[in-house]
Design an enzyme around this catalytic site. Structure first.
Site, PDB file in Angstrom:
ATOM      1  CG  ASP A  32      33.833  17.578  56.949  1.00 47.46           C
ATOM      2  OD1 ASP A  32      34.739  17.923  57.109  1.00 47.46           O
ATOM      3  OD2 ASP A  32      33.063  17.577  55.748  1.00 47.46           O
ATOM      4  CG  ASP A  53      42.479  14.185  58.531  1.00 51.25           C
ATOM      5  OD1 ASP A  53      42.447  13.831  57.583  1.00 51.25           O
ATOM      6  OD2 ASP A  53      43.097  15.272  59.180  1.00 51.25           O
ATOM      7  CB  ILE A  54      39.667  10.851  54.674  1.00 53.47           C
ATOM      8  CG1 ILE A  54      40.362  11.751  53.846  1.00 53.47           C
ATOM      9  CG2 ILE A  54      38.268  11.286  54.733  1.00 53.47           C
ATOM     10  CD1 ILE A  54      40.081  11.522  52.231  1.00 53.47           C
ATOM     11  CD  GLU A 119      40.242  23.818  37.396  1.00 49.88           C
ATOM     12  OE1 GLU A 119      38.955  24.407  37.572  1.00 49.88           O
ATOM     13  OE2 GLU A 119      41.124  24.261  37.116  1.00 49.88           O
ATOM     14  CG  ASP A 214      44.050  38.442  33.400  1.00 46.44           C
ATOM     15  OD1 ASP A 214      44.772  39.314  33.703  1.00 46.44           O
ATOM     16  OD2 ASP A 214      44.325  37.215  33.241  1.00 46.44           O
ATOM     17  N   GLY A 216      37.752  40.325  33.715  1.00 48.00           N
ATOM     18  CA  GLY A 216      36.307  40.030  33.925  1.00 48.00           C
ATOM     19  C   GLY A 216      35.564  39.498  32.762  1.00 48.00           C
ATOM     20  CD  GLN A 218      37.855  36.132  33.844  1.00 51.43           C
ATOM     21  OE1 GLN A 218      37.454  37.197  33.412  1.00 51.43           O
ATOM     22  NE2 GLN A 218      38.627  36.243  34.830  1.00 51.43           N
ATOM     23  NE  ARG A 220      35.199  29.636  35.768  1.00 53.88           N
ATOM     24  CZ  ARG A 220      36.063  30.097  34.932  1.00 53.88           C
ATOM     25  NH1 ARG A 220      35.676  30.608  33.710  1.00 53.88           N
ATOM     26  NH2 ARG A 220      37.304  30.207  35.134  1.00 53.88           N
ATOM     27  NE  ARG A 304      34.885  25.490  34.618  1.00 49.82           N
ATOM     28  CZ  ARG A 304      35.508  25.715  35.706  1.00 49.82           C
ATOM     29  NH1 ARG A 304      34.729  26.156  36.639  1.00 49.82           N
ATOM     30  NH2 ARG A 304      36.739  25.633  35.756  1.00 49.82           N
TER      31      ARG A 304
HETATM   32  N1  UDP Z   1      37.575  35.459  39.675  1.00 50.76           N
HETATM   33  C1  UDP Z   1      37.873  36.848  39.498  1.00 50.76           C
HETATM   34  N2  UDP Z   1      37.867  37.909  41.008  1.00 50.76           N
HETATM   35  C2  UDP Z   1      37.922  36.932  42.222  1.00 50.76           C
HETATM   36  C3  UDP Z   1      38.059  35.532  42.281  1.00 50.76           C
HETATM   37  C4  UDP Z   1      37.712  34.925  40.995  1.00 50.76           C
HETATM   38  O1  UDP Z   1      37.755  37.548  38.921  1.00 50.76           O
HETATM   39  O2  UDP Z   1      38.063  37.672  43.093  1.00 50.76           O
HETATM   40  C5  UDP Z   1      37.828  34.748  38.285  1.00 50.76           C
HETATM   41  C6  UDP Z   1      38.556  33.880  38.231  1.00 50.76           C
HETATM   42  O3  UDP Z   1      39.807  34.386  37.469  1.00 50.76           O
HETATM   43  C7  UDP Z   1      37.838  32.800  37.296  1.00 50.76           C
HETATM   44  C8  UDP Z   1      36.463  33.023  37.728  1.00 50.76           C
HETATM   45  O4  UDP Z   1      36.299  34.234  38.268  1.00 50.76           O
HETATM   46  O5  UDP Z   1      37.893  33.166  35.886  1.00 50.76           O
HETATM   47  C9  UDP Z   1      35.917  31.827  38.562  1.00 50.76           C
HETATM   48  O6  UDP Z   1      36.758  31.509  39.494  1.00 50.76           O
HETATM   49  P1  UDP Z   1      36.597  30.487  40.678  1.00 50.76           P
HETATM   50  O7  UDP Z   1      37.691  30.904  41.870  1.00 50.76           O
HETATM   51  O8  UDP Z   1      35.234  30.842  41.148  1.00 50.76           O
HETATM   52  O9  UDP Z   1      36.693  29.113  40.235  1.00 50.76           O
HETATM   53  P2  UDP Z   1      36.671  28.389  38.773  1.00 50.76           P
HETATM   54  O10 UDP Z   1      35.543  28.345  38.379  1.00 50.76           O
HETATM   55  O11 UDP Z   1      37.543  29.046  38.202  1.00 50.76           O
HETATM   56  O12 UDP Z   1      37.169  26.829  39.319  1.00 50.76           O
END
Ligand code: UDP
Length: 343
Positions: A32, A53-54, A119, A214, A216, A218, A220, A304
């Site tokens: 690394d 570095d790779i 992703e 947008d 919040g 969304q 995960r 997701r």
């Molecule tokens: N996000 C947010 N505020 C932040 C950073 C990210 O609302 O300060 C949102 C982003 O738009 C996404 C989600 O949180 O919908 C997860 O973002 P992350 O960068 O962790 O990666 P992702 O899951 O999209 O690969």
């Protein structure tokens, strides 16, 4: 067994080497750019490390691929802000450099465990993403966010093609928002270019506003690193060859929450933490349009959630760490890091 981990000082690499060296008699060769996350393994008799570095230390890599039984190439850019700010670096590192590694695994008949990504499913409309049935849905070319997904997807397809020709023993893993100690540095989060959990913790620590992109809504599915590493250990052991030629989502569908809920939970935890319970003020939660936060090249993924049926059936793997616990351990470790650096 001899395991080569490229990107051993990263979030996954550092946790994986700790687990391997703690639980097995295997040898880990690691490379690394730095070693600051490797305090737990530095000096271990079965750990050999090169700071490199790779894209530069190619001979060392080829020599160690030849020497190893299994290769885990973890070097990649995996932060959405970089997909937009520097898309070519994502292609060059995540695709081009890793393609070279994959070809050497083919050449020397070495098993590879390759980190694909959740992703790759992009804006897939399925309730739970399935490795073998879900469509991979990306946006238009000017939405540069998708270069990461597309680079990883193409490499998945290349690996699959080598495998189906009988030239490569591989496993593809797809981490779903793994979190835990050493995820990203709070320094990068200071500049606003971190993944969401580190970003929110950093905002709380530096008392900056927590930004909901947008609004919040969304969501995960956050997965604790120890659960992810347990899956990786089963894949490395590969009992009965069951992991070979497979794709595994490694995530925790029970830990699915909206980003708004995530912000509320972390704020509540931070306020109750002994180091901060008496703070005179706390970060506020604000809303920003995605275009302002990330730039025009951004496009979000609304939901997701992984199907983990394949990992369950073939590996007997289940995640065990719930969301509150995962967030608490992650926050505690960052706050401890800050306490130590101030001491
Ligand atoms: N996000 C947010 N505020 C932040 C950073 C990210 O609302 O300060 C949102 C982003 O738009 C996404 C989600 O949180 O919908 C997860 O973002 P992350 O960068 O962790 O990666 P992702 O899951 O999209 O690969």
């Amino acid at each position: 067994m001899k395991v080569l981990i490229l990107g051993v000082n990263g979030f996954i690499g550092s946790h994986l080497s700790t687990r391997i060296l703690g639980e097995t008699d295997w040898t880990v060769y690691g490379m690394d750019l730095g070693d600051h996350k490797l305090k737990e393994v530095k000096g271990h008799k079965n750990f050999q490390f090169l700071e490199g570095d790779i894209s530069i230390n190619k001979e060392w890599i080829e020599y160690h691929i030849k020497k190893s039984d299994v290769v885990i190439p973890l070097v990649a850019i995996a932060t959405p802000k970089t997909y937009i700010e520097n898309p070519l670096s994502v292609f060059e590192l995540d695709f081009e450099e890793n393609l070279r590694i994959i070809r050497q695994c083919v050449k020397y008949h070495k098993r590879v465990i390759f980190p694909s990504t959740s992703e790759v499913y992009g804006m897939c409309p399925d309730e739970a993403f399935d490795e073998y049935a879900s469509k991979l849905v990306l946006g238009p070319i000017p939405k540069q966010r998708w270069i990461y997904s597309c680079s990883k997807q193409l490499l998945d397809r290349v690996i699959w093609a080598y495998g189906s020709r009988g030239d490569l023993d591989f496993t593809l893993i797809r981490p779903f928002n793994w979190i835990g100690p050493r995820l990203d540095s709070l320094e990068t989060a200071k500049e606003g270019s971190s993944r969401v959990v580190t970003q929110f913790i950093a905002s709380l620590v530096y008392r900056q506003p927590i930004v909901l992109v947008d609004g919040g809504m969304q969501s995960r599915s956050f997965t604790y690193i120890d659960d992810g590493i347990s899956a990786l250990m089963k894949i490395l052991k590969n009992e009965g060859g069951k992991a070979s030629g497979q794709i595994f989502n490694i995530g925790n569908p029970a830990n699915n929450i909206t980003i708004g809920e995530l912000a509320d939970t972390l704020l509540k935890m931070f306020k109750q933490h002994p180091d901060h319970i008496k703070d005179p003020a706390y970060s506020e939660i604000v809303i920003q349009p995605a275009g302002d936060f990330y730039g025009e090249g951004y496009q979000d993924i609304q939901t997701r959630v992984p199907s983990i049926r394949n990992a369950h059936e073939l590996l007997g793997w289940e995640p065990t760490v719930g969301l509150e616990e995962a967030l608490k351990r992650t926050m505690d470790s960052f706050l401890e890091e800050i306490r130590n650096s101030n001491a």
